[in-house]
Write an enzyme that holds these catalytic residues in place. Sequence first.
Site, PDB file in Angstrom:
ATOM      1  N   TYR A 117       0.768  -1.252   0.000  1.00 44.53           N
ATOM      2  CA  TYR A 117       0.000   0.000   0.000  1.00 44.53           C
ATOM      3  C   TYR A 117       0.798   1.301   0.000  1.00 44.53           C
ATOM      4  O   TYR A 117       0.217   2.369  -0.212  1.00 44.53           O
ATOM      5  CB  TYR A 117      -0.988  -0.009   1.178  1.00 44.53           C
ATOM      6  CG  TYR A 117      -2.045  -1.084   1.017  1.00 44.53           C
ATOM      7  CD1 TYR A 117      -3.097  -0.907   0.129  1.00 44.53           C
ATOM      8  CD2 TYR A 117      -1.962  -2.287   1.703  1.00 44.53           C
ATOM      9  CE1 TYR A 117      -4.049  -1.900  -0.050  1.00 44.53           C
ATOM     10  CE2 TYR A 117      -2.909  -3.285   1.526  1.00 44.53           C
ATOM     11  CZ  TYR A 117      -3.945  -3.089   0.646  1.00 44.53           C
ATOM     12  OH  TYR A 117      -4.881  -4.062   0.455  1.00 44.53           O
ATOM     13  N   PHE A 405      -9.900  -5.349  10.779  1.00 43.43           N
ATOM     14  CA  PHE A 405     -11.260  -5.210  10.238  1.00 43.43           C
ATOM     15  C   PHE A 405     -11.269  -5.557   8.753  1.00 43.43           C
ATOM     16  O   PHE A 405     -10.230  -5.703   8.147  1.00 43.43           O
ATOM     17  CB  PHE A 405     -11.794  -3.772  10.457  1.00 43.43           C
ATOM     18  CG  PHE A 405     -10.806  -2.686  10.103  1.00 43.43           C
ATOM     19  CD1 PHE A 405     -10.660  -2.238   8.794  1.00 43.43           C
ATOM     20  CD2 PHE A 405      -9.977  -2.124  11.080  1.00 43.43           C
ATOM     21  CE1 PHE A 405      -9.742  -1.249   8.467  1.00 43.43           C
ATOM     22  CE2 PHE A 405      -9.057  -1.131  10.758  1.00 43.43           C
ATOM     23  CZ  PHE A 405      -8.934  -0.697   9.456  1.00 43.43           C
TER      24      PHE A 405
END
Length: 405
Positions: A117, A405
């Site tokens: 990322y 998450f």
Amino acid sequence: MTGFDVRAAVAEDYEEFLALFRGAMMFEMQADDLGRRMFEPERALVAVDGDEIIGTTRALTRDLSVPGAVVPAAHVTAVGVRATHRRRGVMSELISRQLREVPEAIAVLWASEPGIYGRFGYGAAAWGTSYEIDLRRVGPPAVRLRPGELGELPAEDAGKHLAPLLRSLQERRPGISGRSELGWQKHLLDKPDDRGGKTARRILVHRDDTGAIDGYALWRGKLSWESSGPANEVSLEELVAIEPSAYRALWQHLLTLDLAAKLEFGYAAIDEPLQQLVTTPTALNRRVTESLWLRVTDVVRALDQRRYAVPVDLVFEVADDLIPANAGRYRLTAAGPVAEARCERTLDPADLSLAVTELGAAYLGGRPLAEFAATDRITEHTPGALATATAAFGWPAHPVSIEIF
Ligand SMILES: CC(C)(COP(=O)(O)OP(=O)(O)OC[C@H]1O[C@@H](n2cnc3c(N)ncnc32)[C@H](O)[C@@H]1OP(=O)(O)O)[C@@H](O)C(=O)NCCC(=O)NCCS
């Protein structure tokens, strides 16, 4: 000609969306009513090849604690590309569009691989510490408990008792994601098929002397027997305690469970107070990795919405290849940790230059800005500016993310 299109998801995509991500992660998760209710199709993107979904990403609507505030943050998850369609730019297209479209000023995620990322302007903003505690050596804190100080809650409705504690933790530590009522339901789901040989989840609570719950721990056990005797394993999933007395009592209980030899915990902060309470910190067997990655999608709003540890008045030149509207010079002024900050565009000369990636890494107060000077990722134009900016972006409590998450 790329061979695929990217479009916003619709509610009917839920099952195919989940199947795609499940396949990419090699992880069994079934479609269910709760998942469907939490889907937020308008916040999900799919890449399609003809009629078939070949790539996914979504942003969950949640808030996040940042230094001195709790703010909306796009919680990015379900990034997956069908194995037969990898390395053709599908993820790049999905992530770039998502970052340009999210309304929040920051986006956060947990990365499966740290190499993915950074190219999109995400910086590793919080260190996660995992423990593999040798219970025979660690030397737990000594605590004398009042009768009734520790107890257990049944899973039903536990969320409503625990939610206020998570909110209190958000006020004390950056990096903590808020949970809605549905989020709590999902968090406390305990399907027997998902236990991996461990017991059902136990919900341990601590009560103050008025009987109010002021701390909890979610944990499971696993039977293990060695030739030398019992060696059970304790898996601690989450521990939230607001008062030091609750923190000490919960840890003492978990570190002294009968028959247990090892306790695993994956979500400790790098400055976890437990390190001060045990007699043998090396027995915690600490391992540090990147946990929460953060991307600033709107510099003005992002810098405005957090607080700064010391007074600051500096001009930052920010580079951003992916969101050109973000690039430019910004003056940040703040009068200290309890004062509102102000960030605005300026034509004044820069005191410091950096890329949006480093801004994201430093945003939660867990990475000193000065760290990036040694690799030329931040440049100081005005002597002293780096020291001031580093102090201002820092925060007394290190950020920690306590949930993937
Ligand atoms: C990771 C994944 C989403 C990448 O999708 P993709 O469509 O192949 O990615 P792209 O083609 O857009 O790749 C863009 C760049 O990222 C790099 N990259 C892709 N996956 C990477 C990985 N796992 N580690 C490091 N770099 C990676 C590519 O090499 C490419 O680099 P380049 O531009 O220098 O050639 C996909 O391989 C996947 O679904 N993996 C399994 C699930 C997963 O790990 N999801 C991430 C959850 S956080």
